[in-house]
Design an enzyme around this catalytic site. Structure first.
Site, PDB file in Angstrom:
ATOM      1  N   GLN A 289       2.432  -1.303 -18.242  1.00 26.96           N
ATOM      2  CA  GLN A 289       1.058  -0.786 -17.177  1.00 26.96           C
ATOM      3  C   GLN A 289       1.604  -1.818 -15.299  1.00 26.96           C
ATOM      4  O   GLN A 289       1.078  -0.370 -14.496  1.00 26.96           O
ATOM      5  CB  GLN A 289      -0.003  -1.025 -17.835  1.00 26.96           C
ATOM      6  CG  GLN A 289      -0.337   0.110 -19.018  1.00 26.96           C
ATOM      7  CD  GLN A 289      -1.321   0.063 -19.177  1.00 26.96           C
ATOM      8  OE1 GLN A 289      -1.951  -1.363 -19.037  1.00 26.96           O
ATOM      9  NE2 GLN A 289      -1.927   0.865 -19.832  1.00 26.96           N
ATOM     10  N   ASN A 290       2.249  -2.116 -15.511  1.00 27.98           N
ATOM     11  CA  ASN A 290       2.203  -2.958 -14.180  1.00 27.98           C
ATOM     12  C   ASN A 290       3.026  -3.040 -13.570  1.00 27.98           C
ATOM     13  O   ASN A 290       4.312  -2.263 -13.705  1.00 27.98           O
ATOM     14  CB  ASN A 290       2.338  -5.025 -14.179  1.00 27.98           C
ATOM     15  CG  ASN A 290       1.312  -5.543 -15.595  1.00 27.98           C
ATOM     16  OD1 ASN A 290       0.296  -4.514 -15.552  1.00 27.98           O
ATOM     17  ND2 ASN A 290       1.363  -6.172 -15.713  1.00 27.98           N
ATOM     18  N   VAL A 291       3.023  -3.237 -12.292  1.00 26.58           N
ATOM     19  CA  VAL A 291       4.027  -1.797 -11.459  1.00 26.58           C
ATOM     20  C   VAL A 291       4.188  -3.503 -10.617  1.00 26.58           C
ATOM     21  O   VAL A 291       5.505  -3.139  -9.178  1.00 26.58           O
ATOM     22  CB  VAL A 291       3.443  -1.677 -10.313  1.00 26.58           C
ATOM     23  CG1 VAL A 291       3.167  -0.501 -10.903  1.00 26.58           C
ATOM     24  CG2 VAL A 291       2.720  -2.055  -9.217  1.00 26.58           C
TER      25      VAL A 291
ATOM     26  N   HIS B 177       4.306   3.055 -14.817  1.00 21.86           N
ATOM     27  CA  HIS B 177       3.339   3.401 -13.356  1.00 21.86           C
ATOM     28  C   HIS B 177       4.498   2.960 -12.429  1.00 21.86           C
ATOM     29  O   HIS B 177       4.425   2.783 -11.561  1.00 21.86           O
ATOM     30  CB  HIS B 177       2.298   2.790 -13.757  1.00 21.86           C
ATOM     31  CG  HIS B 177       0.807   3.084 -14.549  1.00 21.86           C
ATOM     32  ND1 HIS B 177       0.285   2.635 -15.057  1.00 21.86           N
ATOM     33  CD2 HIS B 177       1.381   4.049 -15.479  1.00 21.86           C
ATOM     34  CE1 HIS B 177      -0.341   2.565 -15.795  1.00 21.86           C
ATOM     35  NE2 HIS B 177       0.029   3.608 -16.245  1.00 21.86           N
TER      36      HIS B 177
ATOM     37  N   CYS C 251      11.519   8.859  -2.011  1.00 20.57           N
ATOM     38  CA  CYS C 251      11.589  10.309  -1.250  1.00 20.57           C
ATOM     39  C   CYS C 251      10.887  11.269  -1.564  1.00 20.57           C
ATOM     40  O   CYS C 251      11.738  11.965  -2.864  1.00 20.57           O
ATOM     41  CB  CYS C 251      12.903  10.934  -0.168  1.00 20.57           C
ATOM     42  SG  CYS C 251      13.242  12.474   0.839  1.00 20.57           S
TER      43      CYS C 251
ATOM     44  N   CYS D 241      14.322  14.643  -1.039  1.00 22.66           N
ATOM     45  CA  CYS D 241      15.178  14.775  -2.255  1.00 22.66           C
ATOM     46  C   CYS D 241      15.349  13.849  -3.251  1.00 22.66           C
ATOM     47  O   CYS D 241      16.570  14.563  -3.809  1.00 22.66           O
ATOM     48  CB  CYS D 241      15.774  14.504  -0.696  1.00 22.66           C
ATOM     49  SG  CYS D 241      16.544  12.748  -0.448  1.00 22.66           S
TER      50      CYS D 241
ATOM     51  N   CYS E 128      12.449   9.638   5.387  1.00 28.14           N
ATOM     52  CA  CYS E 128      13.654   9.246   5.100  1.00 28.14           C
ATOM     53  C   CYS E 128      14.994   9.365   5.318  1.00 28.14           C
ATOM     54  O   CYS E 128      15.247  10.421   6.531  1.00 28.14           O
ATOM     55  CB  CYS E 128      13.579   9.979   3.577  1.00 28.14           C
ATOM     56  SG  CYS E 128      15.399  10.118   2.589  1.00 28.14           S
TER      57      CYS E 128
ATOM     58  N   CYS F 259      17.002  12.415   4.382  1.00 30.20           N
ATOM     59  CA  CYS F 259      16.536  14.181   5.018  1.00 30.20           C
ATOM     60  C   CYS F 259      15.382  14.318   6.029  1.00 30.20           C
ATOM     61  O   CYS F 259      14.985  15.209   6.191  1.00 30.20           O
ATOM     62  CB  CYS F 259      16.241  14.207   3.177  1.00 30.20           C
ATOM     63  SG  CYS F 259      14.580  13.752   2.460  1.00 30.20           S
TER      64      CYS F 259
ATOM     65  N   ARG G 287      -8.699 -11.232 -22.614  1.00 26.17           N
ATOM     66  CA  ARG G 287     -10.099 -12.118 -22.771  1.00 26.17           C
ATOM     67  C   ARG G 287     -11.023 -10.639 -22.335  1.00 26.17           C
ATOM     68  O   ARG G 287     -11.036  -9.632 -21.396  1.00 26.17           O
ATOM     69  CB  ARG G 287      -9.988 -12.981 -21.853  1.00 26.17           C
ATOM     70  CG  ARG G 287      -9.062 -13.972 -21.390  1.00 26.17           C
ATOM     71  CD  ARG G 287      -9.272 -15.322 -20.263  1.00 26.17           C
ATOM     72  NE  ARG G 287      -8.916 -16.421 -20.151  1.00 26.17           N
ATOM     73  CZ  ARG G 287      -8.893 -17.296 -21.082  1.00 26.17           C
ATOM     74  NH1 ARG G 287      -9.428 -17.273 -22.282  1.00 26.17           N
ATOM     75  NH2 ARG G 287      -7.272 -17.912 -21.411  1.00 26.17           N
TER      76      ARG G 287
END
Length: 281
Positions: free
Chosen positions: A108-110, A126, A134, A137, A184, A187, A251
């Protein structure tokens, strides 16, 4: 290979029971923010976590001012967030995968730290902060390339000092009216970090990839997640319906505790290191 993973873990029956469940099994892993706290990335909901109102996808789309405020905070946070290094828990999971114990990892970490630690079969539910998308596009860009453009357009934003980085890699900024946000280069459309904002759904193909890891495994190991986010609980329910043993390492209380065959109430890094020391060859 395991010398740098020797982190003391208090001996208890739950840890031994969890290790026995994982031994000889194909293990699917689901990780949350608690796996990355030892890398300096704060937890959303753990003890001491700040109370904050995250940017929603709807607000990001609807308001140029909101996009400026988000990008200002995200840019400042990226310096610290992007410099975070994998910790002993990330390395333990990579070793378990290389040893054939872990069949795949859903996070779930980015922060991208599992990939940087060497895990190969990773599904980022995620998304990842190291990529930018973008919205018009669909072109993808490396986050650092966009950060470089933003710094050139806004030289005064490169301020010295310490900032409290949030779990999703941004900092809280009050005033960003003068910020110039890159668009972007293909585009001219709106750019957004390739992460699932609050108010967005996990793309169906991404969730299916995560679910396939669970279906091909014998045991589900959850590490460092309170399981408040529904995407994680959907995987718990999939494992429960398949009568798979579930091991929860965290925890404090999680939403999955009642479904767990074993709950290890301990830190993710130390417990994952113990699993690697016992199971990896």
């Amino acid at each position: 290979m395991t010398s740098d993973l020797e982190v003391p873990v208090r001996g208890d029956a739950a840890l031994d029971q969890a290790t026995d469940l994982l031994r000889g099994a194909r293990v699917a892993v689901l990780t949350g923010a608690g796996v990355s706290t030892d890398s300096g990335i704060p937890d959303y909901r753990g003890e001491g976590a700040p109370v904050r109102t995250p940017m929603t996808f709807q607000a990001f789309l609807a308001s140029e001012a909101a996009r400026k405020r988000y990008w200002a905070g995200s840019h400042l946070g990226w310096r610290a967030f992007g410099a975070a290094q994998p910790n002993v828990g990330h390395r333990a999971l990579a070793l378990l995968e290389a040893s054939g114990v872990v069949s795949g990892l859903v996070t779930q970490n980015v922060d991208g730290l599992h990939r940087r630690a060497g895990s190969r079969h990773v599904v980022e539910l995620h998304g990842g902060m190291d990529r930018v998308l973008c919205l018009t596009c669909g072109q993808q860009f490396a986050r650092q390339a966009v950060a470089d453009r933003l710094a050139v357009l806004n030289p005064r934003i490169e301020l010295e000092g310490e900032f409290a980085v949030n779990p999703d890699g941004d900092v809280d900024v009050d005033d960003a009216a003068s910020l110039v946000v890159p668009d972007c280069t293909v585009c001219g459309g709106i750019l957004k970090p390739d992460v699932v904002f609050f108010g967005e759904f996990v793309p169906p193909d991404v969730f299916e990839s995560a679910a396939s890891i669970v279906r091909r495994s014998d045991v589900l190991l959850v590490a460092g997640s309170s399981l408040v986010v529904n995407s994680g609980m959907r995987l718990i329910e999939l494992a429960r319906r398949r009568r798979m043993p579930i091991v929860v390492v965290n925890r404090g209380i999680t939403r999955g505790d009642s479904r767990a065959a074993v709950k290890v109430d301990a830190g993710a890094s130390e417990t994952l290191a113990a699993f690697a020391a016992a199971l990896a060859s």
